[in-house]
Scaffold this active site. Structure first.
Site, PDB file in Angstrom:
ATOM      1  N   LYS A   1      -5.425  -2.956  13.600  1.00  0.00           N
ATOM      2  CA  LYS A   1      -4.600  -1.845  14.237  1.00  0.00           C
ATOM      3  C   LYS A   1      -5.402  -1.937  15.921  1.00  0.00           C
ATOM      4  CE  LYS A   1      -3.666   1.079  10.543  1.00  0.00           C
ATOM      5  NZ  LYS A   1      -4.263   0.521   9.199  1.00  0.00           N
TER       6      LYS A   1
ATOM      7  N   SER B   1     -14.371   0.054   8.944  1.00  0.00           N
ATOM      8  CA  SER B   1     -13.278   0.223   7.773  1.00  0.00           C
ATOM      9  C   SER B   1     -14.216  -0.407   6.803  1.00  0.00           C
ATOM     10  CB  SER B   1     -12.201  -0.226   8.371  1.00  0.00           C
ATOM     11  OG  SER B   1     -11.327  -0.215   7.135  1.00  0.00           O
TER      12      SER B   1
ATOM     13  N   GLU C   1       0.777  -1.084  -0.052  1.00  0.00           N
ATOM     14  CA  GLU C   1       0.110   0.102   0.127  1.00  0.00           C
ATOM     15  C   GLU C   1       0.842   1.363  -0.076  1.00  0.00           C
ATOM     16  OE1 GLU C   1      -1.396   1.512   3.692  1.00  0.00           O
ATOM     17  OE2 GLU C   1      -1.380  -0.194   4.513  1.00  0.00           O
TER      18      GLU C   1
END
Length: 304
Positions: free
Chosen positions: A158, A139, A24
């Site tokens: 996370k 998300s 990413e």
């Protein structure tokens, strides 16, 4: 027509059947300042090469979807200002209007699949934010894992998230969550958590075989591979808990919401840990890149 452009290195790997690992770009544009972001991006790419695969850092630049960046492009992206943070909802709009954007987990998965790349290494996925029962802040990474057939290697979700709820959503969406070499689901900066991993596998070959079997069975979506941060690089969960709580309280006080939540919390945790969180983050990303390379190589094997 999708304006997809492979770097020279990735194009050669694609033609020759060499393993490729997607990376990413939000860690470059939104994760740390220049020039450290460039140094880390180059180091992670080098880790992939040393492990026997080719890195494909993904970004949208001037309306072109880049699958792999030349070094001058990587350097320019590391110094760019006002770069969009792209996910499924706005990726096509950015490309169509000639914009520049860095890819989140969801957007990188989409791009990797378009480019026929099966494995993607990142730091940690997004998930269900604390207080999501009121904010509905979940998300897009989770839905992407449910529909796009890419194996994502991360150090778990996370640690700023509600990890238990994140695992529940992944289960509901039918996403395999595979922890490498242990029964405990890792907690990003910490190698273990009180949560049991839904699945455990001890080798890249087994994970590659599971990826292929899902394809044979016609099952949609990818796999989340939770690769624990090495013990020598971790921050103890007990040390992090009050820090994360304080950062979350600060975010609430300042009315931080939406896409701004994650970068705000990560920055506050960086400040409150005096930089230890970023050091651990770099270590886990590099560890994930190396393991993803092993999976990519195993996928090329006739035995997988």
């Amino acid at each position: 027509m999708i304006p997809l452009h492979r770097s020279a290195e990735v194009a050669k790997a694609h033609a020759n059947g060499t393993p490729v690992v997607a990376l990413e770009s939000t860690i470059i544009t939104h994760g740390m300042p220049y020039p450290q972001n460039l140094e880390v991006a180059r180091q992670v790419e080098a880790d992939v090469r040393e492990a026997g695969a080719i890195p494909a850092t993904i970004a949208v630049i001037d309306g072109r979807l880049h699958i792999g960046l030349e070094d001058d492009e990587l350097t320019a992206l590391a110094q760019a200002k006002n770069v969009a943070k792209l996910s499924r909802a706005d990726m096509a709009a950015c490309i169509a209007t000639g914009g520049t954007g860095a890819t989140t987990v969801a957007a990188t998965m989409i791009a990797a699949h378009l480019a026929e790349i099966a494995v993607f290494a990142t730091g940690g996925i997004g998930g269900v934010h604390k207080g999501a029962e009121d904010s509905f802040d979940i998300s897009a990474d989770l839905m992407e894992l449910a529909q796009t057939p890419v194996t994502v290697v991360a150090a778990g979700a996370k640690a700023i998230l509600d990890v238990a709820k994140t695992l529940e959503v992944l289960e509901t969406q039918g996403v395999p969550v595979i922890t490498v070499g242990q029964d405990s689901f890792p907690a990003f900066w910490s190698s273990t958590s009180p949560l049991k991993s839904p699945l455990r596998m001890d080798s890249a070959a087994d994970i590659a075989a599971a990826h292929k079997m899902r394809g044979h069975m016609g099952l949609p979506g990818g796999q989340l591979v939770a690769n624990p941060i090495p013990k020598e690089d971790e921050i103890a969960a007990a040390d992090l808990a009050p820090i994360i709580k304080a950062a979350q309280a600060d975010a609430n006080t300042h009315g931080i919401s939406g896409k701004a939540v994650t970068p705000y919390l990560l920055q506050r945790i960086f400040e409150l840990t005096e930089g230890r969180s970023l050091t651990a983050n770099i270590a886990l990303v590099r560890n994930n890149a190396r393991f993803a390379s092993k999976i990519a190589a195993a996928l090329m094997s006739k035995d997988a």
